[in-house]
Scaffold this active site. Sequence first.
Site, PDB file in Angstrom:
ATOM      1  N   GLY A  64      21.678  14.020 -14.746  1.00 21.19           N
ATOM      2  CA  GLY A  64      22.638  15.076 -14.416  1.00 21.19           C
ATOM      3  C   GLY A  64      23.447  15.487 -15.641  1.00 21.19           C
ATOM      4  O   GLY A  64      23.823  16.657 -15.787  1.00 21.19           O
ATOM      5  N   ARG A  65      23.700  14.529 -16.514  1.00 18.93           N
ATOM      6  CA  ARG A  65      24.513  14.835 -17.705  1.00 18.93           C
ATOM      7  C   ARG A  65      23.777  15.775 -18.666  1.00 18.93           C
ATOM      8  O   ARG A  65      24.428  16.528 -19.409  1.00 18.93           O
ATOM      9  CB  ARG A  65      24.949  13.521 -18.378  1.00 18.93           C
ATOM     10  CG  ARG A  65      26.007  12.819 -17.545  1.00 18.93           C
ATOM     11  CD  ARG A  65      26.285  11.396 -17.895  1.00 18.93           C
ATOM     12  NE  ARG A  65      27.196  10.834 -16.884  1.00 18.93           N
ATOM     13  CZ  ARG A  65      27.423   9.547 -16.697  1.00 18.93           C
ATOM     14  NH1 ARG A  65      26.813   8.641 -17.452  1.00 18.93           N
ATOM     15  NH2 ARG A  65      28.262   9.135 -15.746  1.00 18.93           N
ATOM     16  N   SER A  96      34.914  12.789 -20.201  1.00 19.95           N
ATOM     17  CA  SER A  96      34.634  12.498 -21.617  1.00 19.95           C
ATOM     18  C   SER A  96      34.940  11.036 -21.926  1.00 19.95           C
ATOM     19  O   SER A  96      34.252  10.396 -22.734  1.00 19.95           O
ATOM     20  CB  SER A  96      35.497  13.393 -22.514  1.00 19.95           C
ATOM     21  OG  SER A  96      35.021  14.723 -22.463  1.00 19.95           O
ATOM     22  N   GLU A 117      30.624  14.677 -13.496  1.00 20.96           N
ATOM     23  CA  GLU A 117      29.450  13.864 -13.904  1.00 20.96           C
ATOM     24  C   GLU A 117      29.828  12.889 -15.010  1.00 20.96           C
ATOM     25  O   GLU A 117      29.040  12.615 -15.927  1.00 20.96           O
ATOM     26  CB  GLU A 117      28.257  14.755 -14.274  1.00 20.96           C
ATOM     27  CG  GLU A 117      27.921  15.667 -13.098  1.00 20.96           C
ATOM     28  CD  GLU A 117      26.470  15.801 -12.760  1.00 20.96           C
ATOM     29  OE1 GLU A 117      25.631  15.204 -13.437  1.00 20.96           O
ATOM     30  OE2 GLU A 117      26.177  16.518 -11.792  1.00 20.96           O
ATOM     31  N   ARG A 147      36.846  45.952 -31.844  1.00 18.26           N
ATOM     32  CA  ARG A 147      38.305  45.965 -31.951  1.00 18.26           C
ATOM     33  C   ARG A 147      38.727  46.118 -33.415  1.00 18.26           C
ATOM     34  O   ARG A 147      38.243  45.394 -34.288  1.00 18.26           O
ATOM     35  CB  ARG A 147      38.843  44.655 -31.380  1.00 18.26           C
ATOM     36  CG  ARG A 147      40.307  44.434 -31.561  1.00 18.26           C
ATOM     37  CD  ARG A 147      41.104  45.285 -30.616  1.00 18.26           C
ATOM     38  NE  ARG A 147      42.541  45.025 -30.758  1.00 18.26           N
ATOM     39  CZ  ARG A 147      43.466  45.730 -30.128  1.00 18.26           C
ATOM     40  NH1 ARG A 147      43.098  46.722 -29.328  1.00 18.26           N
ATOM     41  NH2 ARG A 147      44.738  45.444 -30.296  1.00 18.26           N
ATOM     42  N   PHE A 182      25.441  15.270  -3.680  1.00 14.07           N
ATOM     43  CA  PHE A 182      25.475  13.950  -4.302  1.00 14.07           C
ATOM     44  C   PHE A 182      26.837  13.351  -3.953  1.00 14.07           C
ATOM     45  O   PHE A 182      27.849  13.753  -4.546  1.00 14.07           O
ATOM     46  CB  PHE A 182      25.348  14.185  -5.814  1.00 14.07           C
ATOM     47  CG  PHE A 182      25.067  12.996  -6.660  1.00 14.07           C
ATOM     48  CD1 PHE A 182      23.763  12.548  -6.844  1.00 14.07           C
ATOM     49  CD2 PHE A 182      26.091  12.340  -7.335  1.00 14.07           C
ATOM     50  CE1 PHE A 182      23.492  11.467  -7.678  1.00 14.07           C
ATOM     51  CE2 PHE A 182      25.832  11.258  -8.164  1.00 14.07           C
ATOM     52  CZ  PHE A 182      24.530  10.822  -8.336  1.00 14.07           C
TER      53      PHE A 182
HETATM   54  N1  CAA Z   1      20.857   3.150 -15.837  1.00 13.54           N
HETATM   55  C1  CAA Z   1      20.442   2.077 -15.130  1.00 13.54           C
HETATM   56  N2  CAA Z   1      21.257   1.050 -14.783  1.00 13.54           N
HETATM   57  C2  CAA Z   1      22.548   1.149 -15.155  1.00 13.54           C
HETATM   58  C3  CAA Z   1      23.044   2.234 -15.903  1.00 13.54           C
HETATM   59  C4  CAA Z   1      22.141   3.266 -16.247  1.00 13.54           C
HETATM   60  N3  CAA Z   1      22.532   4.331 -16.938  1.00 13.54           N
HETATM   61  N4  CAA Z   1      24.353   2.042 -16.131  1.00 13.54           N
HETATM   62  C5  CAA Z   1      24.680   0.865 -15.573  1.00 13.54           C
HETATM   63  N5  CAA Z   1      23.585   0.326 -14.977  1.00 13.54           N
HETATM   64  C6  CAA Z   1      23.467  -0.947 -14.275  1.00 13.54           C
HETATM   65  C7  CAA Z   1      23.905  -2.102 -15.178  1.00 13.54           C
HETATM   66  O1  CAA Z   1      22.831  -2.553 -15.961  1.00 13.54           O
HETATM   67  C8  CAA Z   1      24.371  -3.133 -14.178  1.00 13.54           C
HETATM   68  O2  CAA Z   1      23.229  -3.790 -13.660  1.00 13.54           O
HETATM   69  P1  CAA Z   1      23.207  -5.408 -13.484  1.00 13.54           P
HETATM   70  O3  CAA Z   1      24.249  -5.699 -12.454  1.00 13.54           O
HETATM   71  O4  CAA Z   1      21.815  -5.709 -13.028  1.00 13.54           O
HETATM   72  O5  CAA Z   1      23.553  -5.985 -14.803  1.00 13.54           O
HETATM   73  C9  CAA Z   1      24.965  -2.294 -13.065  1.00 13.54           C
HETATM   74  O6  CAA Z   1      24.388  -0.978 -13.176  1.00 13.54           O
HETATM   75  C10 CAA Z   1      26.465  -2.170 -13.162  1.00 13.54           C
HETATM   76  O7  CAA Z   1      26.742  -1.634 -14.431  1.00 13.54           O
HETATM   77  P2  CAA Z   1      28.136  -1.768 -15.168  1.00 13.54           P
HETATM   78  O8  CAA Z   1      28.603  -3.200 -15.060  1.00 13.54           O
HETATM   79  O9  CAA Z   1      28.006  -1.174 -16.509  1.00 13.54           O
HETATM   80  O10 CAA Z   1      29.052  -0.900 -14.226  1.00 13.54           O
HETATM   81  P3  CAA Z   1      30.532  -0.430 -14.402  1.00 13.54           P
HETATM   82  O11 CAA Z   1      31.188  -0.550 -13.069  1.00 13.54           O
HETATM   83  O12 CAA Z   1      31.165  -1.091 -15.573  1.00 13.54           O
HETATM   84  O13 CAA Z   1      30.382   1.167 -14.659  1.00 13.54           O
HETATM   85  C11 CAA Z   1      30.088   3.241 -15.822  1.00 13.54           C
HETATM   86  C12 CAA Z   1      29.707   1.758 -15.669  1.00 13.54           C
HETATM   87  C13 CAA Z   1      29.070   3.788 -16.799  1.00 13.54           C
HETATM   88  C14 CAA Z   1      31.476   3.433 -16.350  1.00 13.54           C
HETATM   89  C15 CAA Z   1      29.944   3.959 -14.460  1.00 13.54           C
HETATM   90  O14 CAA Z   1      30.917   3.504 -13.550  1.00 13.54           O
HETATM   91  C16 CAA Z   1      30.050   5.471 -14.536  1.00 13.54           C
HETATM   92  O15 CAA Z   1      29.105   6.150 -14.973  1.00 13.54           O
HETATM   93  N6  CAA Z   1      31.184   6.056 -14.085  1.00 13.54           N
HETATM   94  C17 CAA Z   1      31.317   7.510 -13.990  1.00 13.54           C
HETATM   95  C18 CAA Z   1      30.862   8.015 -12.648  1.00 13.54           C
HETATM   96  C19 CAA Z   1      30.509   9.458 -12.668  1.00 13.54           C
HETATM   97  O16 CAA Z   1      29.926   9.978 -13.620  1.00 13.54           O
HETATM   98  N7  CAA Z   1      30.821  10.145 -11.592  1.00 13.54           N
HETATM   99  C20 CAA Z   1      30.449  11.513 -11.465  1.00 13.54           C
HETATM  100  C21 CAA Z   1      30.486  11.901 -10.048  1.00 13.54           C
HETATM  101  S1  CAA Z   1      29.161  12.907  -9.540  1.00 13.54           S
HETATM  102  C22 CAA Z   1      29.549  14.480  -9.962  1.00 13.54           C
HETATM  103  O17 CAA Z   1      30.470  14.772 -10.649  1.00 13.54           O
HETATM  104  C23 CAA Z   1      28.559  15.451  -9.409  1.00 13.54           C
HETATM  105  C24 CAA Z   1      29.003  16.827  -9.214  1.00 13.54           C
HETATM  106  O18 CAA Z   1      29.192  17.229  -8.115  1.00 13.54           O
HETATM  107  C25 CAA Z   1      29.084  17.793 -10.344  1.00 13.54           C
END
Ligand code: CAA
Length: 380
Positions: A243-244, A367, A364, A269, A123
């Site tokens: 994933g969460r 916090s 993912e 212990r 991913f």
């Molecule tokens: N489901 C569907 N759509 C969603 C959504 C969801 N859960 N969350 C946001 N959206 C949509 C919004 O509705 C919006 O759509 P529109 O433009 O049509 O209105 C669009 O996505 C943008 O949303 P936001 O304006 O809310 O976006 P944002 O830039 O403010 O970010 C955030 C929101 C929740 C903070 C997001 O950036 C986020 O989750 N950040 C964390 C990223 C993350 O978890 N990274 C992990 C990396 S992967 C990993 O760790 C894997 C591994 O290997 C273990």
Amino acid sequence: MDLELNETQKLVQNAARDFATRVVGPQAAEIDATERFPRDILRGLAELGLTAVNVPPELGGAGAGVISFALAMQEVARACASTAVMMSVANMVGETIAKFGTEAQRRLYCPKLASGEYPMGSFALSEPDAGSDPGGMRTTARRDGESWVIDGAKQWITGGTYAGIFIVWARTLPPETSAKGISCFLVEGGTPGLKVGRREDKLGIRGSDTVPLEFDGCRVPADALFGQENGGFKIAMMALDGGRIGISSQALGIARAALAESIAYSKERRAFDVPIAQHQAIQFKLADMQTQIDAAHLLSMRAAWLKENHMAFSREASIAKLFASEAAVRVCNDAVQIHGGYGYTREFAAERHLRDARVTTIYEGTSEIQRMVIARTVLG
Ligand code: CAA
């Protein structure tokens, strides 16, 4: 919410528990110490259907649902957190392709992930300068005739060295479009122009392969586009919601292992002429550990149940992930304390559990990100 497990869920839980106890657990300390990628174990998980638990059977998956996935994750994480995170990501990648892929993409990649033919699927969202804020990514994809050409860098990619397929997010519109200008691509491992970097030297989950990626004129066919052009950000968000649930289950499994070992140790212990389990100071710690684990379990199951029943679950997944990961760190910290000086050595697994638990509050979505997601829904 129905707390009774059905026959399929019990079957998956038992199969995962048996494999985790017999095969995974005995190798966990060595996997951690030698940073060995547990390829053989992932193959074994694939044979049991545990790398594609919620992928439909017609695509090679187990089709056993989200609750089964969460239960299996808990069991595997209890034995080895390194293995569990790769299992979680493999499931997330397979499920995402099954959900958003074209018929050709689903039929091509899902069976290979489910069967273990691909040791991993990765991913590729985060970048060196864009982790919590993926809307700020800089990797680009430009259309060139019948191809897309990807340039940029990705960071913290779980399983990247072994991935047969990567889901890659890249900008297809200028940076000012933020989340609205991001598309998603399926890039096969070994594609020219995709370079997998050196594995990170991490505090915990040391058997899990975490690498940076470099895309240098990486050319993929037009049909590698995954989902709608410029619609990639929402795919990432929806995949991460699921994933969460995987990571909250991982945290829960680690915490359970730490508690079980603390109970056993405190009965053995002795201090002040009695087993330390007879001291209230230890009893209260064990009671708090169990309470947090039960709460984390219920929150994780609620999120899994909502997803399984096709209801909104984004907020509940964030609540489960936030609580379970932070609880796991507290529980594992208490486990080290209960083990005293021995808990600070490699002679006992307590220190490994604490190192492994720590990352669950980071990947993912940290916090802090989970609190952002929850706060937005609380405020309306
Ligand atoms: N489901 C569907 N759509 C969603 C959504 C969801 N859960 N969350 C946001 N959206 C949509 C919004 O509705 C919006 O759509 P529109 O433009 O049509 O209105 C669009 O996505 C943008 O949303 P936001 O304006 O809310 O976006 P944002 O830039 O403010 O970010 C955030 C929101 C929740 C903070 C997001 O950036 C986020 O989750 N950040 C964390 C990223 C993350 O978890 N990274 C992990 C990396 S992967 C990993 O760790 C894997 C591994 O290997 C273990």
